[in-house]
Design a protein around this motif. Structure first.
Motif, PDB file in Angstrom:
ATOM      1  N   GLY A   1      17.035 -77.741  -8.584  1.00 34.09           N
ATOM      2  CA  GLY A   1      16.801 -78.865  -8.153  1.00 34.09           C
ATOM      3  C   GLY A   1      16.409 -79.896  -9.122  1.00 34.09           C
ATOM      4  O   GLY A   1      15.621 -80.750  -8.754  1.00 34.09           O
ATOM      5  N   GLY A   2      16.735 -79.560 -10.254  1.00 36.47           N
ATOM      6  CA  GLY A   2      16.217 -80.747 -11.371  1.00 36.47           C
ATOM      7  C   GLY A   2      14.758 -80.341 -12.124  1.00 36.47           C
ATOM      8  O   GLY A   2      14.406 -78.921 -11.843  1.00 36.47           O
ATOM      9  N   ALA A   3      14.193 -81.302 -12.674  1.00 37.81           N
ATOM     10  CA  ALA A   3      12.932 -81.270 -13.338  1.00 37.81           C
ATOM     11  C   ALA A   3      11.760 -80.332 -12.490  1.00 37.81           C
ATOM     12  O   ALA A   3      11.874 -80.569 -11.154  1.00 37.81           O
ATOM     13  CB  ALA A   3      12.347 -82.603 -13.823  1.00 37.81           C
ATOM     14  N   GLY A   4      11.285 -79.219 -13.106  1.00 41.66           N
ATOM     15  CA  GLY A   4      10.136 -78.637 -12.403  1.00 41.66           C
ATOM     16  C   GLY A   4      10.603 -77.633 -11.254  1.00 41.66           C
ATOM     17  O   GLY A   4       9.889 -76.963 -10.610  1.00 41.66           O
ATOM     18  N   THR A   5      11.949 -77.031 -11.511  1.00 41.80           N
ATOM     19  CA  THR A   5      12.405 -76.280 -10.612  1.00 41.80           C
ATOM     20  C   THR A   5      13.132 -74.886 -11.231  1.00 41.80           C
ATOM     21  O   THR A   5      14.019 -74.520 -10.747  1.00 41.80           O
ATOM     22  CB  THR A   5      13.573 -76.694  -9.661  1.00 41.80           C
ATOM     23  OG1 THR A   5      14.565 -77.262 -10.076  1.00 41.80           O
ATOM     24  CG2 THR A   5      12.709 -77.893  -8.866  1.00 41.80           C
ATOM     25  N   THR A   6      12.846 -74.865 -12.645  1.00 43.02           N
ATOM     26  CA  THR A   6      13.409 -73.969 -13.566  1.00 43.02           C
ATOM     27  C   THR A   6      12.885 -72.410 -13.173  1.00 43.02           C
ATOM     28  O   THR A   6      11.946 -72.279 -13.009  1.00 43.02           O
ATOM     29  CB  THR A   6      13.288 -74.249 -15.062  1.00 43.02           C
ATOM     30  OG1 THR A   6      13.673 -75.454 -15.309  1.00 43.02           O
ATOM     31  CG2 THR A   6      14.099 -73.294 -16.037  1.00 43.02           C
ATOM     32  N   TRP A   7      14.119 -71.845 -13.392  1.00 45.07           N
ATOM     33  CA  TRP A   7      13.798 -70.293 -13.213  1.00 45.07           C
ATOM     34  C   TRP A   7      13.807 -69.437 -14.595  1.00 45.07           C
ATOM     35  O   TRP A   7      14.646 -69.803 -15.439  1.00 45.07           O
ATOM     36  CB  TRP A   7      14.799 -69.637 -12.583  1.00 45.07           C
ATOM     37  CG  TRP A   7      14.914 -69.911 -10.983  1.00 45.07           C
ATOM     38  CD1 TRP A   7      15.665 -71.156 -10.329  1.00 45.07           C
ATOM     39  CD2 TRP A   7      14.390 -69.345  -9.879  1.00 45.07           C
ATOM     40  NE1 TRP A   7      15.560 -71.303  -9.187  1.00 45.07           N
ATOM     41  CE2 TRP A   7      14.653 -70.001  -8.823  1.00 45.07           C
ATOM     42  CE3 TRP A   7      13.567 -68.068  -9.680  1.00 45.07           C
ATOM     43  CZ2 TRP A   7      13.988 -69.747  -7.221  1.00 45.07           C
ATOM     44  CZ3 TRP A   7      13.022 -67.672  -8.579  1.00 45.07           C
ATOM     45  CH2 TRP A   7      13.405 -68.461  -7.557  1.00 45.07           C
ATOM     46  N   TYR A   8      12.964 -68.559 -14.739  1.00 44.27           N
ATOM     47  CA  TYR A   8      12.573 -68.234 -16.136  1.00 44.27           C
ATOM     48  C   TYR A   8      12.644 -66.410 -16.044  1.00 44.27           C
ATOM     49  O   TYR A   8      12.226 -65.701 -15.045  1.00 44.27           O
ATOM     50  CB  TYR A   8      11.295 -68.399 -16.986  1.00 44.27           C
ATOM     51  CG  TYR A   8      11.350 -70.020 -17.079  1.00 44.27           C
ATOM     52  CD1 TYR A   8      11.874 -70.495 -18.214  1.00 44.27           C
ATOM     53  CD2 TYR A   8      10.753 -70.854 -16.264  1.00 44.27           C
ATOM     54  CE1 TYR A   8      11.824 -71.819 -18.502  1.00 44.27           C
ATOM     55  CE2 TYR A   8      10.696 -72.252 -16.621  1.00 44.27           C
ATOM     56  CZ  TYR A   8      11.363 -72.716 -17.690  1.00 44.27           C
ATOM     57  OH  TYR A   8      10.922 -74.075 -18.001  1.00 44.27           O
ATOM     58  N   LEU A   9      13.100 -65.996 -17.091  1.00 44.02           N
ATOM     59  CA  LEU A   9      12.889 -64.601 -17.491  1.00 44.02           C
ATOM     60  C   LEU A   9      11.512 -64.687 -17.951  1.00 44.02           C
ATOM     61  O   LEU A   9      10.895 -65.497 -18.449  1.00 44.02           O
ATOM     62  CB  LEU A   9      13.668 -63.958 -18.454  1.00 44.02           C
ATOM     63  CG  LEU A   9      15.044 -63.821 -18.153  1.00 44.02           C
ATOM     64  CD1 LEU A   9      15.868 -63.409 -19.563  1.00 44.02           C
ATOM     65  CD2 LEU A   9      15.545 -62.658 -17.254  1.00 44.02           C
ATOM     66  N   VAL A  10      10.465 -63.434 -17.853  1.00 44.44           N
ATOM     67  CA  VAL A  10       9.483 -63.602 -18.542  1.00 44.44           C
ATOM     68  C   VAL A  10       9.198 -62.011 -19.485  1.00 44.44           C
ATOM     69  O   VAL A  10       9.800 -61.433 -19.083  1.00 44.44           O
ATOM     70  CB  VAL A  10       8.372 -63.016 -17.276  1.00 44.44           C
ATOM     71  CG1 VAL A  10       8.235 -64.681 -16.373  1.00 44.44           C
ATOM     72  CG2 VAL A  10       8.610 -61.754 -16.409  1.00 44.44           C
ATOM     73  N   GLY A  11       8.292 -62.464 -20.335  1.00 48.70           N
ATOM     74  CA  GLY A  11       8.134 -61.166 -21.449  1.00 48.70           C
ATOM     75  C   GLY A  11       7.236 -60.348 -20.953  1.00 48.70           C
ATOM     76  O   GLY A  11       6.799 -60.419 -19.873  1.00 48.70           O
ATOM     77  N   ALA A  12       6.816 -59.431 -22.009  1.00 44.77           N
ATOM     78  CA  ALA A  12       5.636 -58.447 -21.665  1.00 44.77           C
ATOM     79  C   ALA A  12       4.526 -58.715 -21.158  1.00 44.77           C
ATOM     80  O   ALA A  12       3.735 -58.214 -20.125  1.00 44.77           O
ATOM     81  CB  ALA A  12       5.626 -57.417 -22.822  1.00 44.77           C
ATOM     82  N   ASP A  13       3.969 -59.967 -21.682  1.00 44.64           N
ATOM     83  CA  ASP A  13       2.668 -60.823 -21.393  1.00 44.64           C
ATOM     84  C   ASP A  13       2.932 -61.349 -19.815  1.00 44.64           C
ATOM     85  O   ASP A  13       1.744 -62.025 -19.405  1.00 44.64           O
ATOM     86  CB  ASP A  13       2.299 -61.424 -22.363  1.00 44.64           C
ATOM     87  CG  ASP A  13       3.201 -62.715 -22.770  1.00 44.64           C
ATOM     88  OD1 ASP A  13       4.385 -62.954 -22.245  1.00 44.64           O
ATOM     89  OD2 ASP A  13       2.909 -63.406 -23.734  1.00 44.64           O
ATOM     90  N   GLY A  14       4.059 -61.562 -19.191  1.00 49.22           N
ATOM     91  CA  GLY A  14       4.225 -62.236 -18.097  1.00 49.22           C
ATOM     92  C   GLY A  14       4.685 -63.878 -18.267  1.00 49.22           C
ATOM     93  O   GLY A  14       4.385 -64.642 -17.218  1.00 49.22           O
ATOM     94  N   LYS A  15       4.548 -64.255 -19.439  1.00 47.27           N
ATOM     95  CA  LYS A  15       4.727 -65.550 -19.602  1.00 47.27           C
ATOM     96  C   LYS A  15       6.354 -65.864 -19.827  1.00 47.27           C
ATOM     97  O   LYS A  15       7.105 -64.889 -20.181  1.00 47.27           O
ATOM     98  CB  LYS A  15       4.116 -65.993 -21.306  1.00 47.27           C
ATOM     99  CG  LYS A  15       2.588 -65.823 -21.066  1.00 47.27           C
ATOM    100  CD  LYS A  15       2.050 -66.365 -22.352  1.00 47.27           C
ATOM    101  CE  LYS A  15       0.394 -66.403 -22.388  1.00 47.27           C
ATOM    102  NZ  LYS A  15      -0.021 -66.795 -23.785  1.00 47.27           N
ATOM    103  N   PRO A  16       6.713 -67.091 -19.320  1.00 44.04           N
ATOM    104  CA  PRO A  16       8.070 -67.526 -19.155  1.00 44.04           C
ATOM    105  C   PRO A  16       8.658 -67.183 -20.651  1.00 44.04           C
ATOM    106  O   PRO A  16       8.056 -67.970 -21.713  1.00 44.04           O
ATOM    107  CB  PRO A  16       8.182 -68.710 -18.676  1.00 44.04           C
ATOM    108  CG  PRO A  16       6.873 -68.876 -17.810  1.00 44.04           C
ATOM    109  CD  PRO A  16       5.870 -68.058 -18.559  1.00 44.04           C
ATOM    110  N   LEU A  17       9.890 -66.650 -20.764  1.00 40.87           N
ATOM    111  CA  LEU A  17      10.651 -66.880 -22.137  1.00 40.87           C
ATOM    112  C   LEU A  17      11.166 -68.360 -22.334  1.00 40.87           C
ATOM    113  O   LEU A  17      11.533 -68.888 -21.421  1.00 40.87           O
ATOM    114  CB  LEU A  17      11.824 -65.725 -22.166  1.00 40.87           C
ATOM    115  CG  LEU A  17      11.197 -64.153 -22.124  1.00 40.87           C
ATOM    116  CD1 LEU A  17      12.247 -63.396 -22.000  1.00 40.87           C
ATOM    117  CD2 LEU A  17      10.164 -63.984 -23.279  1.00 40.87           C
ATOM    118  N   ALA A  18      11.467 -68.608 -23.324  1.00 41.68           N
ATOM    119  CA  ALA A  18      12.000 -69.796 -24.019  1.00 41.68           C
ATOM    120  C   ALA A  18      13.551 -69.890 -23.624  1.00 41.68           C
ATOM    121  O   ALA A  18      14.097 -68.822 -23.782  1.00 41.68           O
ATOM    122  CB  ALA A  18      11.765 -70.394 -25.279  1.00 41.68           C
TER     123      ALA A  18
END
Length: 229
Positions: free
Chosen positions: A139-156
């Motif tokens: 959907g463009g900006a603001g709609t990105t899907w991310y994997l997450v790391g062990a700490d639950g934060k999105p991966l780059a």
């Protein structure tokens, strides 16, 4: 020799199919995750279910709420459902929880969360370890899907991978999918020793045969000279 190798490879492939080799599994429905673990990906260690299927968070979601409820989103990103007693590998440090699923097929069930962000599968991840959804922004900006790391934060989404990111295919994102230049001489890098095995063997065999013929000729000459003395 080449035809024999091809026949052997084909026979091995046929045998694997006959023995029930693992087939691709499309994650097209909401699934209970089982014990969470981390899997190795080109983006770093990522959160996955007990079978190694990657889990994602959506940038559009707010804490404790899922915005993925329409049919199109549900089809592409089915909810990751929580166990009654959710467990995870000790390496997973993010805060686990759950919310009421907003997706019609799983109404009344609990969707798993990490750090209050809902977790999902991606329907185009066909096998354990696939991470095709990372960096997608339909959907463009603001709609990105991310994997997450062990700490639950999105991966780059690393630009060097040229992977599934929203900018994949741009100049800055050329990486894993980029074709390597051929070295001078016209042989693909890494090709020697793979495609030229037969040629190498023939050349070596020819060299050995030539040396053998030369030795035999030298021996005959010596014998003739010895007879003539």
């Amino acid at each position: 020799m080449t035809s024999k190798r091809l026949a052997t490879t084909a026979a091995a492939a046929f045998l694997l199919v006959g023995l029930g080799a693992p087939s691709a599994l499309a994650l097209t429905e909401s699934t209970v995750t089982g014990e969470l673990k981390l899997i190795d990906t080109q983006y770093g260690k990522a959160l996955a279910d007990s079978d190694g299927n990657a889990l994602y968070v959506w940038e559009k979601d707010s804490a404790g709420t899922s915005a993925c409820a329409d049919e199109k989103c549900v089809t592409a990103w089915p909810a990751a459902l929580a166990d009654d007693k959710q467990e995870a590998d000790s390496a997973v440090t993010g805060k686990l929880g759950h919310i009421d699923s907003a997706q019609a097929p799983t109404k009344g069930k609990q969707q798993l969360t990490i750090n209050d962000q809902a977790l999902y599968y991606f329907s185009k991840d066909a096998a354990a370890g696939d991470v095709k959804g990372h960096g997608l922004a339909p959907g463009g900006a603001g709609t990105t899907w991310y994997l997450v790391g062990a700490d639950g934060k999105p991966l780059a989404v690393k630009a060097s991978t040229g992977g599934a990111g929203s900018d994949a295919g741009t100049d800055k994102d050329k990486g894993a999918g980029q074709t390597a230049d051929k070295p001078k001489g016209g042989v693909d890098a890494g090709a020697e020793g793979v495609t030229d095995n037969n040629t190498t063997l023939i050349a070596v065999g020819g060299g050995v045969a030539a040396l053998g013929a030369a030795a035999l000729g030298y021996s005959v000459i010596r014998r003739r000279r010895g007879s003539a003395v």
